[in-house]
Enzyme design. Sequence first.
Site, PDB file in Angstrom:
ATOM      1  N   HIS A 141       4.026  16.917 -13.342  1.00 41.28           N
ATOM      2  CA  HIS A 141       4.878  17.878 -14.059  1.00 41.28           C
ATOM      3  C   HIS A 141       6.031  17.078 -14.680  1.00 41.28           C
ATOM      4  O   HIS A 141       6.439  16.046 -14.139  1.00 41.28           O
ATOM      5  CB  HIS A 141       5.409  18.863 -13.017  1.00 41.28           C
ATOM      6  CG  HIS A 141       6.170  20.032 -13.543  1.00 41.28           C
ATOM      7  ND1 HIS A 141       7.465  19.952 -13.986  1.00 41.28           N
ATOM      8  CD2 HIS A 141       5.813  21.332 -13.681  1.00 41.28           C
ATOM      9  CE1 HIS A 141       7.875  21.158 -14.363  1.00 41.28           C
ATOM     10  NE2 HIS A 141       6.889  22.017 -14.196  1.00 41.28           N
TER      11      HIS A 141
ATOM     12  N   ASP B 129       5.795  15.634  -4.750  1.00 41.31           N
ATOM     13  CA  ASP B 129       6.216  16.866  -5.411  1.00 41.31           C
ATOM     14  C   ASP B 129       5.351  17.977  -4.815  1.00 41.31           C
ATOM     15  O   ASP B 129       4.179  18.119  -5.160  1.00 41.31           O
ATOM     16  CB  ASP B 129       5.995  16.728  -6.924  1.00 41.31           C
ATOM     17  CG  ASP B 129       6.138  18.056  -7.662  1.00 41.31           C
ATOM     18  OD1 ASP B 129       6.347  19.094  -7.005  1.00 41.31           O
ATOM     19  OD2 ASP B 129       6.034  18.051  -8.904  1.00 41.31           O
TER      20      ASP B 129
ATOM     21  N   GLN C 198       3.655  22.962  -5.646  1.00 49.65           N
ATOM     22  CA  GLN C 198       2.439  23.763  -5.483  1.00 49.65           C
ATOM     23  C   GLN C 198       1.841  23.588  -4.086  1.00 49.65           C
ATOM     24  O   GLN C 198       1.139  24.468  -3.602  1.00 49.65           O
ATOM     25  CB  GLN C 198       1.388  23.358  -6.535  1.00 49.65           C
ATOM     26  CG  GLN C 198       1.853  23.452  -7.975  1.00 49.65           C
ATOM     27  CD  GLN C 198       2.243  24.860  -8.385  1.00 49.65           C
ATOM     28  OE1 GLN C 198       1.707  25.844  -7.889  1.00 49.65           O
ATOM     29  NE2 GLN C 198       3.205  24.967  -9.287  1.00 49.65           N
TER      30      GLN C 198
ATOM     31  N   LYS D 177       8.528  29.487  -5.520  1.00 50.43           N
ATOM     32  CA  LYS D 177       7.068  29.369  -5.599  1.00 50.43           C
ATOM     33  C   LYS D 177       6.411  29.622  -4.238  1.00 50.43           C
ATOM     34  O   LYS D 177       5.202  29.583  -4.108  1.00 50.43           O
ATOM     35  CB  LYS D 177       6.668  27.985  -6.123  1.00 50.43           C
ATOM     36  CG  LYS D 177       7.047  27.753  -7.599  1.00 50.43           C
ATOM     37  CD  LYS D 177       6.402  26.504  -8.093  1.00 50.43           C
ATOM     38  CE  LYS D 177       6.939  25.891  -9.353  1.00 50.43           C
ATOM     39  NZ  LYS D 177       7.159  26.680 -10.516  1.00 50.43           N
TER      40      LYS D 177
ATOM     41  N   CYS E 262       4.238  22.353 -18.733  1.00 52.58           N
ATOM     42  CA  CYS E 262       5.173  21.258 -18.454  1.00 52.58           C
ATOM     43  C   CYS E 262       4.439  19.989 -18.032  1.00 52.58           C
ATOM     44  O   CYS E 262       4.929  19.218 -17.200  1.00 52.58           O
ATOM     45  CB  CYS E 262       6.204  21.637 -17.392  1.00 52.58           C
ATOM     46  SG  CYS E 262       7.327  22.925 -17.923  1.00 52.58           S
TER      47      CYS E 262
END
Lengths: 409, 152
Positions: A126, A203, A206, A229, A367
């Site tokens: 991202h 990261d 998700q 999220k 993104c």
Amino acid sequence: MPATPFEVEVVRRDFPILATQVRDKKLCYLDNAASTQKPRAVIDRLQEFYSRENANIHRGVHHLGELATDAYHDARKTVAKFLNAKSDKQVIFTRGTTESINLVAASWGRANLQKGDQILLTAMEHHANIVPWQLIAEQTGAVIKIIPTNDRAELDLDTYDQLLGERTRILAVCHISNSLGTLNPIKEIIAKAKAMGAITLVDGAQGAPHLGADVQDLNCDFYAFSGHKIYGPTGIGILYGNQEIMENMPPYQGGGDMIQRVSFEKTTYKGLPERFEAGTPNIAGAAGLAAAIKYLDQFNRSDIKAHESEVLEYALGQLGDIDGITLYTQAAARTGVASFNLNGVHAHDIATILDREGVAVRAGNHCTQPLMKTLGVPATARASFAIYNTKEEVDTLVASIIKARQLFL
Amino acid sequence: MSDDLEDLYQDIILDHNRRPRNYREMVDSSHNAEGVNPLCGDEITVYLKLLDDKIEDISFKGQGCAISQASASLMTEIIKGLGLPEMRTQSDILQKLLSAEEDNPNALFEYGNLAALSGVRKFPARIKCASLAWHALEAALKGKTSITTEDD
């Protein structure tokens, strides 16, 4: 406490927004990789905090100040437990994944990166895990190297082995691709990076909502994720960090709450975690995030995974049967996302037509412009799933896509 | 299919999307500029041949959604051969159509093919798609080489 049995229809009733209508259509919310909806438990927690506990933290000797401080500290403990962190000192509250990564890039990067050092990223990152590294590379003279993907959009691990070298100082990689749903073998690649003496950042924007994260098992140095999220509020996020590394990192922002003593001659800073939390934090957001984690924790993680996997695999099968569709979600290990295009219909037009059927999807580059370039497309349509999505919603999605195709025939 | 969608994807729009007019690079253009919508990735380059303040030739190239492609194609068809003041009149008409200042059906009829874009006004997120080519045209005339929709 025994786990609550996972029944999707019961779960759906916990999320008030799912009962709303879009114009005259039932809402079919499939944009969860962008942001998830909130259960009643989170909404109630925010209201309760502002109704009964609101004050600034670490300041007042008064009753409300103590309640707010307790709520904030308890939230940190809840997150630390969720991540299986050794200490809650390792959990920093930020505004979200983006700020968490910027914090590491700016603070660790400025103190540790030198000209010619290498920052290793992947082709599926991202923008939030690309641009902060470009900024620090520009300032320090460090070089960014990219682990490419194969034709199924999985990481090319052979090339990774070649790229990994003595000058690799940090590996920053997504747990799950937000655009395609590719689940990366992060434990394996973290081990290799650490063996070469590099530090590692995941990261988890998700990853945390779909899989949770055991930071000790992953053995990563940093893990970042966003509250909104994972069924929590916007404006709150987490940076988990290796204690030894963080204790040697300079502050990211200066201000109140992060100092020991301030004078115009010399200022000394607090230790972890306050050193990285300048100013009044998002106290209600932290309490809301803790409520979201507790909501998730009432279920067996394996039940959630099984349900989400069943819906995703059903979606990929049904979408794959539509004439003229191209599926970009091709990785053998995948979670949460079905990314696609329909021949002759731009993703943006699909999203508009789907919206009129009450179906919310994302269209665009998500993104991840470099990844789109690799795929050779300017944009994809993306349906992304959460615990409350159903196979019936997949059927609605598929029927709406067929309508879109008919309109453009 | 809802009425709104039929207004948005009128036959003229679908036709221009399928068979865009004046879709080519112009090597001997006097002006050209790229219009980019970074949010959705649409990219359109508009090429012009301006002679004595008259648009002698115009073409475009690029990729994007049906609305941005059709709008660019319609634009080239409508303003080819116009002088700059007449071109600006057409540009003003489009702005009016998109901002719903003009919804008199008779007036829409007078606007010819451009009126096919009036359905976009019910889709606020798509207005930038319809105006992208026109922004690129303005940028080209000002001597700029690129413009993004996020600048306004």
